[in-house]
Design an enzyme around this catalytic site. Structure first.
Site, PDB file in Angstrom:
ATOM      1  CB  SER A 171      -0.834   0.066   1.322  1.00  0.00           C
ATOM      2  OG  SER A 171      -1.299   1.097   1.669  1.00  0.00           O
ATOM      3  CE1 TYR A 189      -6.303   4.354  -1.169  1.00  0.00           C
ATOM      4  CE2 TYR A 189      -4.409   3.903   0.377  1.00  0.00           C
ATOM      5  CZ  TYR A 189      -5.881   3.576  -0.213  1.00  0.00           C
ATOM      6  OH  TYR A 189      -6.556   2.714   0.591  1.00  0.00           O
ATOM      7  CB  THR A 248      -6.775   2.411  -4.635  1.00  0.00           C
ATOM      8  OG1 THR A 248      -6.098   1.409  -4.273  1.00  0.00           O
ATOM      9  CG2 THR A 248      -8.364   2.519  -3.821  1.00  0.00           C
ATOM     10  CE  LYS A 258      -7.798  -3.043  -3.372  1.00  0.00           C
ATOM     11  NZ  LYS A 258      -8.459  -2.009  -2.153  1.00  0.00           N
ATOM     12  CG  HIS A 300     -11.344   0.272   0.304  1.00  0.00           C
ATOM     13  ND1 HIS A 300     -10.411   1.061  -0.741  1.00  0.00           N
ATOM     14  CD2 HIS A 300     -10.270   0.207   1.148  1.00  0.00           C
ATOM     15  CE1 HIS A 300      -9.479   1.625  -0.435  1.00  0.00           C
ATOM     16  NE2 HIS A 300      -9.156   0.940   0.953  1.00  0.00           N
TER      17      HIS A 300
END
Lengths: 371, 371, 371, 371
Positions: free
Chosen positions: A121, A145, A171, A240, A264
């Protein structure tokens, strides 16, 4: 135990004797500090979507093939030509230092030990390079992100590529933080820095709520961003947070090399359907143009089987892995994957499916069970 | 605390730290006297319809639009040309003096503070003029429980028009009081006068049960009454308590300028469907001829989103607002609206909808979830 | 209290302050001896059908008619030309002496007080003549459990006709006693004689289990029996215990003057559908050739409304009445009927229905609610 | 009590006063040692399929035939020309010595006492010959868990044929042991030898987990095996563990003389549908070419009726029988069958069905009940 900014991190390194993955939640709750645990376990609003995610696996049922003449099912598969020993992968999940002092490094080691796929992440506790270095020969994807600051995005992507990331997971379902009541109750602030954020101008995430961190992230994400990232990195970009056939096709049209069906884990939009319920229509629309990754609610070998049979190519999960991380470090993570792989292997044998390809072609039936 | 006829009214004036609206019920119960609380919270008969109202939001699910390139969703909207900062409005609700010494005056102030729409009940604790004067520049609608005495009706309508009411809400689903067991258990009699009833020949409502008060109201309500009120006031008349497409069209045929889909929060007819379940068919029949207001069971930002996507133009609620009123006066009311607006804004961003118009066009899906 | 064979019978005679009918069960349990209460409350096998009977009212919902211009709904109706002040009638129920020393005599008085219809069971604690004499001017039906001994059947029918019974209800769904676990647990034997059975060669029922009593009854019941009873009595014969359209038509073909849709309150066959669920198809098939009586699971005014709207002409119930009998004798029975009539009247007004005929034409909708 | 390897076996021999079969579980739990009880009661993974098995009987409902003119229903039936006094048979179940010192011998006696059909498991505690000798004149089937070692298979089949087995049940749904959590929690090892396994080269099963025992069994089972066993034994071969129409037809094509619809009582594959839900489609496909046996979840007379009406020719169960065995030996087993036969007879009478053939032609309806 490691204490950082008053937050007590587990240091455990041990194999776990796991009955089943749901039972880990209670065990992990006992050793992860309240704020951190609430952040990990929590969903959005009244957790409606979170609850449906797991309940929805009751909506489809496995039709076993009798007299199938198979034995010793083979869980190996691949994505983008990368061989994997299991179709179960680690979903990108933030701030694993909340669970263990070694954070994502131990997760990467545990995943590597089972021959699985790790994804990092953006909001990891350990840096891209360090996490990759923890399992240098194992495949990893990097989840982005997207920041409002493209310089920062490019810097992260550069680092991911340098570290050897095999794909970028972009994402798109978290353009603002979901309304997570557990964090509000706990007035949760991250006690531990997010390694990749040290490059953000506004700091490293420590002492912030997830909302403040998301505030640096881009709200506006478009098809152009998919294209831009694909062109910049020359890596496969997986989008995603897709929940409809239309969006899957739009993403592919924008250059997505993979579709990641997910809500999520019920942590962002509440009131949308269970991820498993939308999977079949998306898979039908995608029609094997690109691989599909699926997560949200997976806790059992039979869930993995159903997700594959419903159209997924890989199946991801995170919370149980993080609980395993807290309880046993890299070995705990390994134990979690071994457990679900074991359940999956039994399910495959009993369903009469020799390979993951067989599972993907296995029929599901749809009697009306509520849960 | 203010004590009136032995009844203890809250005097609190403070912002509230709200986790979510359902959690307010328990807090309000602790400070509102038993009889008053029972009147506010109670539904009819065995509360079947009341329970389904909220559960029914599970019957439709939000399909988010990914890669929608939006940020900072805009909650503003309008009705009859009146600009509003939120699509969430205050439903007409009787006797708010049961919750707070300032009654509807504080509610009006709190609603005005968020730029919302206030509606007054005929059975308000404070008078039409006083309630409007509490927030003189903010839009208000006046709800009419039609009396058998037309002189009285005209007097109320005159006063509402004089005070600046922008529309009349004619309630047609409460021609007799529902069988409310909480009121029976508590042997509830209104301890506080209803300001508008001082003009009724039979008194001001104080010391009466809701049944006795309804007894003065008209049971017979017809399409002719809709026309008569519209002609008398020259204001838009919204018919409240519509649960079928046929009735919506009949009301419009009778001159209704708006349709208010509601089952009175489950307080009147028990055994009818959840209001949310009947909304789509009504919206399809109305086909944008007039605006649609919706209430009954709304407690979450995601509920507001679903109601708008299912055909509502404005979404109303009352019980949580009255709890906020008891706990914090005008500031408490404001906090309640801010909370649900905050949840709605998050839902809109995550669903990929920039404006309320976008929400109204957002698709819903219908997987089979019981609750 | 009256003690008979060691069994304590209530002697109470008083009006009841009833919140709702379901709440009577617990109150009655406190004063009816265990064995008697178990006999009254119990269903068959695992009570599956018994539970579905009441839950099934959730499967259809009332669609109110707004702006219907009605007031003061009229509950009066009729069957076979007999005027009734309420569509709610007393179902035939055995052995009411278990609840009260006056047994069926008090039930008949209470039913007469509300202008309703009484039906007597073959297995009544008081005799046909005595029960009729308790309310000499009120209409009663006589229910027949057909004996293997036709002389005895004719004797009962003679007595019923002589007492003025307006119709015969022939029960066909209880050709053997259901598997009632409560009676087994309590090893229940009737402590009180069944007045009509004194004519049975094998005695009066006292000190027997329900199974032994049923053993004297005919298992074989056919269309010929319907014809024979109709011809013998020249009274309307209502066939009770119909659960399919086919059987309703067969009964009518055999001369039935009425159809009684019921599953015996879940006391006989377990595993069949809720009575309410089969009503619409039966009503459609019967198509107003003969009136339809309905029972099984009715506890609320809204249930009565739904049953009428689904095709019933009269709606019966027994358990709540027997609880009222135990708690208040004839006045208690009256209170029970007044309560459900009150709830029904409210439901009618709020649904926009002036008369029972209107209710029978009221639409129902069918959203999917489990309970 | 008999103590073997520290394991306490019941020695009880007595008739049981049974309220219903579900209530036996708690009673048996009190006298069967924890590990043995866990093995008997347990299902796979999270027991989802196990729970649905019994709940699914709610998905179809019995439509009684009124005025059917029948009495004294006849439960007798037959399979392969073997007359049986009841359609309820003993499912093959392993290791009944866990429940009682006489193991399968007492089960065979109890089944014979009611004129039913016994089936022996390969993993029986008592040998094929001994179990048959316990009820020498009663019909028995022999169930085969196919070994990897054909010499061993042939030896077992020889012994079964010599003992007089009327058919071979080939289990195909247990090619690996299900993930049984109760056994894992109890770390269960069989304390008692499996008589038939003394011929296995690797021992007699004592001190092993079920997983180790299955390890000797064949994972690969194919249509060729069905043919081979049929040819070798010249007995009817029933394929057990069929859950789809396609597999039923494949099995018949391979020479199966009977189809056994089952999911192994939820002990093997978890996540498949309830066995009762798949029965109708299989019965339709089989179309009376061969008889169908059904098990999984049966606990009530009404369940037996529904399974027969849905297409089964015989209905099997095991857990309740084993509980009866523990509580009363052969007499306990007899009591269990008498209880379910009693419930079935009542259901048949009340449904208007005289014979098992009538039951097989009885209509079922399908209202939507969750459980």
């Amino acid at each position: 135990m490691t204490v950082i900014n008053g937050y007590e991190q587990s240091d455990r390194e041990q194999k776990l004797d796991i009955l089943n993955l749901p039972s880990l939640e209670e065990q992990a709750k006992a050793i992860i500090p309240t704020g951190g645990f609430g952040y990990i376990v929590g969903g959005a609003e009244d957790n409606w979507t979170l609850r449906q995610n797991t309940k929805a696996f009751a909506h489809a049922q496995i039709v076993p093939k009798a007299l199938s003449n198979i034995e010793n099912p083979d869980l190996s598969t691949s994505i983008f030509g990368i061989p994997l020993k299991t179709p179960v992968m680690m979903a990108p999940a933030a701030a694993q230092g909340l669970a263990h002092s070694q954070g994502e490094k131990d997760t990467a080691k545990g995943v590597a030990a089972v021959g699985g796929l790790m994804s990092q992440s953006t909001y990891s506790s350990t840096s891209i390079a360090d996490t990759q270095a923890a399992a240098p020969d194992a495949p990893q994807f990097f989840q982005l992100y997207m920041s409002k600051d493209w310089t920062f995005n490019e810097s992260l992507l550069d680092e991911a590529k340098k570290a050897g990331a095999k794909a970028i997971i972009l994402t798109v379902d978290a353009t603002v933080d979901g309304y997570r009541e557990a964090d509000i109750i706990n007035n949760f602030q991250f006690p531990i820095p997010m390694a990749n954020l040290t490059k953000f101008s506004e700091g490293d995430g420590k002492g912030k709520g997830i909302g403040e961190i998301y505030a640096s992230a881009a709200q506006k994400i478009s098809e152009a961003d998919v294209r831009r990232i694909a062109e910049y990195t020359d890596l496969p970009v997986i989008v995603k947070g897709i929940e409809s056939p239309e969006d899957a096709l739009r993403a592919i049209g924008a250059g997505a090399a993979g579709i990641y069906v997910s809500n999520h884990g019920g942590r962002e939009l509440n009131g949308g359907p269970a991820a498993f319920d939308v999977l079949p229509a998306i898979a039908k629309a995608v029609n094997h143009q690109v691989p599909i990754i699926f997560d949200s609610g997976v806790r059992r070998g039979s869930h993995v089987f159903k997700a594959l049979a419903a159209g997924a190519d890989l199946v991801a999960f995170a919370r149980p892995v993080i609980y395993g991380l807290a309880l046993g470090g890299a070995l705990g993570v390994q134990s979690v994957f071994e457990e679900i792989d074991h359940e999956l292997a039994i399910t495959m044998q009993l369903a009469g499916t020799q390979t993951i390809a067989d599972v993907k072609h296995a029929p599901l039936t749809h009697f009306n069970y509520e849960d």
